[in-house]
Design a protein around this motif. Structure first.
Motif, short mmCIF file in Angstrom:
data_model
loop_
_atom_site.label_atom_id
_atom_site.label_comp_id
_atom_site.label_asym_id
_atom_site.label_seq_id
_atom_site.Cartn_x
_atom_site.Cartn_y
_atom_site.Cartn_z
N GLN A 1 3.84 10.05 8.78
CA GLN A 1 3.41 9.81 10.14
C GLN A 1 2.13 10.62 10.40
O GLN A 1 1.92 11.68 9.78
N GLY B 1 12.02 9.28 1.66
CA GLY B 1 12.60 8.08 2.22
C GLY B 1 11.94 7.48 3.44
O GLY B 1 12.54 6.65 4.12
N ARG B 2 10.70 7.86 3.72
CA ARG B 2 9.99 7.28 4.87
C ARG B 2 8.51 7.35 4.63
O ARG B 2 8.02 8.16 3.82
N GLU C 1 7.60 -2.05 2.13
CA GLU C 1 8.95 -1.69 1.69
C GLU C 1 8.91 -0.96 0.35
O GLU C 1 9.62 0.02 0.12
N ASP D 1 1.80 5.74 8.07
CA ASP D 1 1.95 4.66 9.04
C ASP D 1 0.77 4.64 10.01
O ASP D 1 0.83 5.18 11.11
N THR E 1 7.71 2.60 0.82
CA THR E 1 8.75 3.42 1.43
C THR E 1 9.82 3.79 0.40
O THR E 1 10.26 4.95 0.34
N ARG E 2 10.23 2.84 -0.41
CA ARG E 2 11.25 3.11 -1.43
C ARG E 2 10.77 4.14 -2.45
O ARG E 2 11.57 4.90 -3.00
#
Length: 255
Positions: A221, A217-218, A208, A189, A211-212
């Motif tokens: 960072q 699941g994220r 999306e 991100d 992420t999937r």
């Protein structure tokens, strides 16, 4: 992590997401941080944040694609904070489109920033490390280098080159006490990812999908990457060199 306090660190792309998080973490752990970035205001803000935490940092405007600018920035950083103990080659740029839709000008920019810039930084910093017989180099590549990534052909090629360069330098300089390791982020991100997404037909759908695809699941960072970088920079990683670590939430699981 041991051995970071008092170390002099250079981080390219230090004003951005991963670079800024890395600078702040290393500064908090007692390193003296040279924040290199083309965007001096962004670099200065990171240096100010570190100073407010009680750390030591100086911002430097540096275009890593320009060898004279790199030499000048490294010389100034080492004059102010001391010889570089750690180099983090983090600066990067990408464009997201199928290879046949790219143009040579884009290839040149991608290569200049993602590969040639890192060559300049290594060439400027390694001789001093070799003379002192110590050093840590952490190169930020990409999982695109390990498994490919649709829409990122030239970027992946550059990052693959950086992986190969890192392994070779790790062999050439191991007897001088220098370790060279690579971290491969997955989708993280940052402003770079946002910029890549903007080039897609449906940016939200692309994010999306990323992420999937990540088992944890994220999106990653910046702090996730900073902690891995700090490990390779520390004495805890003193017997690790020539290695490639994916920090991707399990998106790629290379043996």
């Amino acid at each position: 992590m041991d051995g970071l306090a008092g170390k002099t660190v250079i981080v390219t792309g230090g004003g951005g997401g991963i670079g800024g998080a890395t600078c702040r973490l290393l500064g908090a752990r007692g390193a003296k941080v040279s924040v290199f970035d083309m965007n001096f205001e962004a670099a200065a803000q990171v240096a100010t944040d570190i100073a407010h935490q009680g750390g030591t940092a100086v911002a430097f405007e540096c275009d890593i694609t320009n060898r004279a600018a790199v030499d000048a920035a490294v010389a100034s950083a080492e004059a102010q904070l001391g010889p570089a103990d750690v180099l983090v080659n983090n600066a990067g740029w990408d464009v997201f489109k199928p290879f046949v839709q790219t143009i040579p000008a884009e290839w040149e920019k991608l290569i200049s920033i993602n590969l040639t810039g890192a060559l300049h930084m290594h060439h400027a910093v390694l001789p001093g490390m070799a003379a002192r017989k110590s050093g840590r180099i952490i190169n930020i590549a990409s999982d695109a280098a390990r498994v490919g990534s649709s829409g990122e052909a030239v970027y992946a090629a550059c990052k693959g080159g950086l992986v190969a360069l890192s392994k070779t330098l790790a062999r050439e300089h191991a007897r001088q006490g220098i370790t060279v390791n690579v971290i491969c982020p997955g989708p993280t991100d940052t402003a770079l990812l946002a910029g890549v997404a903007e080039g897609a037909a449906n940016p939200e759908k692309l994010i999306e999908a990323f992420t999937r695809a990540i088992p944890l699941g994220r999106l990653g960072q910046p702090d996730d990457l900073a902690r891995a970088i700090a490990f390779f920079a520390s004495d805890d990683a003193a017997f690790i060199t020539g290695q490639v670590l994916s920090v991707s939430g399990g998106l790629t699981m290379n043996g």
